[in-house]
Enzyme design. Structure first.
Site, PDB file in Angstrom:
ATOM      1  N   ASN A  94      -6.222 -11.745   0.548  1.00  0.00           N
ATOM      2  CA  ASN A  94      -5.120 -12.427   1.213  1.00  0.00           C
ATOM      3  C   ASN A  94      -4.855 -13.761   0.528  1.00  0.00           C
ATOM      4  OD1 ASN A  94      -4.799 -10.417   3.212  1.00  0.00           O
ATOM      5  ND2 ASN A  94      -6.551 -11.233   4.330  1.00  0.00           N
ATOM      6  N   GLU A 102      -7.425 -16.957   5.853  1.00  0.00           N
ATOM      7  CA  GLU A 102      -8.041 -17.908   6.783  1.00  0.00           C
ATOM      8  C   GLU A 102      -9.001 -18.854   6.071  1.00  0.00           C
ATOM      9  OE1 GLU A 102      -9.836 -15.547   9.842  1.00  0.00           O
ATOM     10  OE2 GLU A 102      -7.897 -14.938  10.665  1.00  0.00           O
ATOM     11  N   HIS A 107     -11.568 -14.661  -1.986  1.00  0.00           N
ATOM     12  CA  HIS A 107     -12.490 -13.590  -1.600  1.00  0.00           C
ATOM     13  C   HIS A 107     -11.746 -12.271  -1.629  1.00  0.00           C
ATOM     14  CE1 HIS A 107     -10.724 -15.437   1.999  1.00  0.00           C
ATOM     15  NE2 HIS A 107     -10.728 -14.229   2.563  1.00  0.00           N
TER      16      HIS A 107
HETATM   17  P1  5GP Z   1      -9.109 -13.988   5.204  1.00  0.00           P
HETATM   18  O1  5GP Z   1      -8.187 -13.867   6.380  1.00  0.00           O
HETATM   19  O2  5GP Z   1      -9.234 -15.427   4.744  1.00  0.00           O
HETATM   20  O3  5GP Z   1      -8.763 -13.044   4.095  1.00  0.00           O
HETATM   21  O4  5GP Z   1     -10.517 -13.494   5.702  1.00  0.00           O
HETATM   22  C1  5GP Z   1     -11.577 -14.346   6.002  1.00  0.00           C
HETATM   23  C2  5GP Z   1     -12.727 -13.457   6.448  1.00  0.00           C
HETATM   24  O5  5GP Z   1     -13.874 -14.245   6.494  1.00  0.00           O
HETATM   25  C3  5GP Z   1     -12.524 -12.854   7.847  1.00  0.00           C
HETATM   26  O6  5GP Z   1     -12.596 -11.434   7.750  1.00  0.00           O
HETATM   27  C4  5GP Z   1     -13.678 -13.451   8.664  1.00  0.00           C
HETATM   28  O7  5GP Z   1     -14.238 -12.534   9.579  1.00  0.00           O
HETATM   29  C5  5GP Z   1     -14.673 -13.852   7.586  1.00  0.00           C
HETATM   30  N1  5GP Z   1     -15.483 -15.009   7.941  1.00  0.00           N
HETATM   31  C6  5GP Z   1     -15.049 -16.177   8.484  1.00  0.00           C
HETATM   32  N2  5GP Z   1     -16.078 -17.021   8.653  1.00  0.00           N
HETATM   33  C7  5GP Z   1     -17.183 -16.371   8.183  1.00  0.00           C
HETATM   34  C8  5GP Z   1     -18.564 -16.750   8.090  1.00  0.00           C
HETATM   35  O8  5GP Z   1     -18.981 -17.838   8.456  1.00  0.00           O
HETATM   36  N3  5GP Z   1     -19.411 -15.826   7.553  1.00  0.00           N
HETATM   37  C9  5GP Z   1     -18.970 -14.603   7.141  1.00  0.00           C
HETATM   38  N4  5GP Z   1     -19.887 -13.786   6.641  1.00  0.00           N
HETATM   39  N5  5GP Z   1     -17.688 -14.224   7.211  1.00  0.00           N
HETATM   40  C10 5GP Z   1     -16.793 -15.109   7.735  1.00  0.00           C
END
Ligand code: 5GP
Length: 122
Positions: A94, A102, A107
């Site tokens: 994303n 987020e 990632h």
């Molecule tokens: P994004 O929306 O940025 O692509 O996804 C962020 C991802 O990071 C989400 O799926 C969320 O569940 C994961 N995430 C957020 N905080 C943490 C954390 O502290 N540890 C881990 N392992 N995953 C996290």
């Protein structure tokens, strides 16, 4: 040098500095792979570069070719390691507000272990 807008206090930067824990799956010199804290499928892992990059655009423009190659290779390796590659998986990265990113550290999500559904089901 990190992008001027890179937030050094984002959650994944803290994981990389071991300030907060993660359920680590694998790592190499350039990447770290760990399980998503809120899995959306039976297999849901995140692959991140160890360098400070906001998103794939930043990474494509500013990472070294070694870092870029290692990130791609890691995605393939982790898909095999988790078993996701057996039946196929979804790879997501994303970017920005409309992309609903987020955490502002690049990632790649690997989602698998069951049929992930149509891209239209959102
Ligand atoms: P994004 O929306 O940025 O692509 O996804 C962020 C991802 O990071 C989400 O799926 C969320 O569940 C994961 N995430 C957020 N905080 C943490 C954390 O502290 N540890 C881990 N392992 N995953 C996290």
């Amino acid at each position: 040098m990190a992008h001027a807008l890179y937030d050094t206090n984002n959650i994944f930067a803290k994981i990389l500095r071991s300030e907060i824990p993660c359920k680590k799956l694998d790592e190499c010199d350039y990447t770290l792979t760990f399980h998503d804290i809120n899995p959306q499928a039976p297999i849901h892992v995140l692959i991140i570069p160890k360098g400070a990059y906001i998103d794939l655009d930043d990474f494509a423009q500013n990472a070294s070719s070694e870092e870029q190659a290692a990130f791609l290779v890691a995605i393939g390796n982790e898909a095999k390691l988790t078993g996701a590659s057996e039946n196929g998986y979804r790879l997501i990265t994303n970017i920005g507000g409309f992309g609903h990113q987020e955490v502002p550290h690049l990632h790649a999500h690997i989602l698998g272990g069951e049929p992930i559904g149509s891209m239209r089901a959102r």
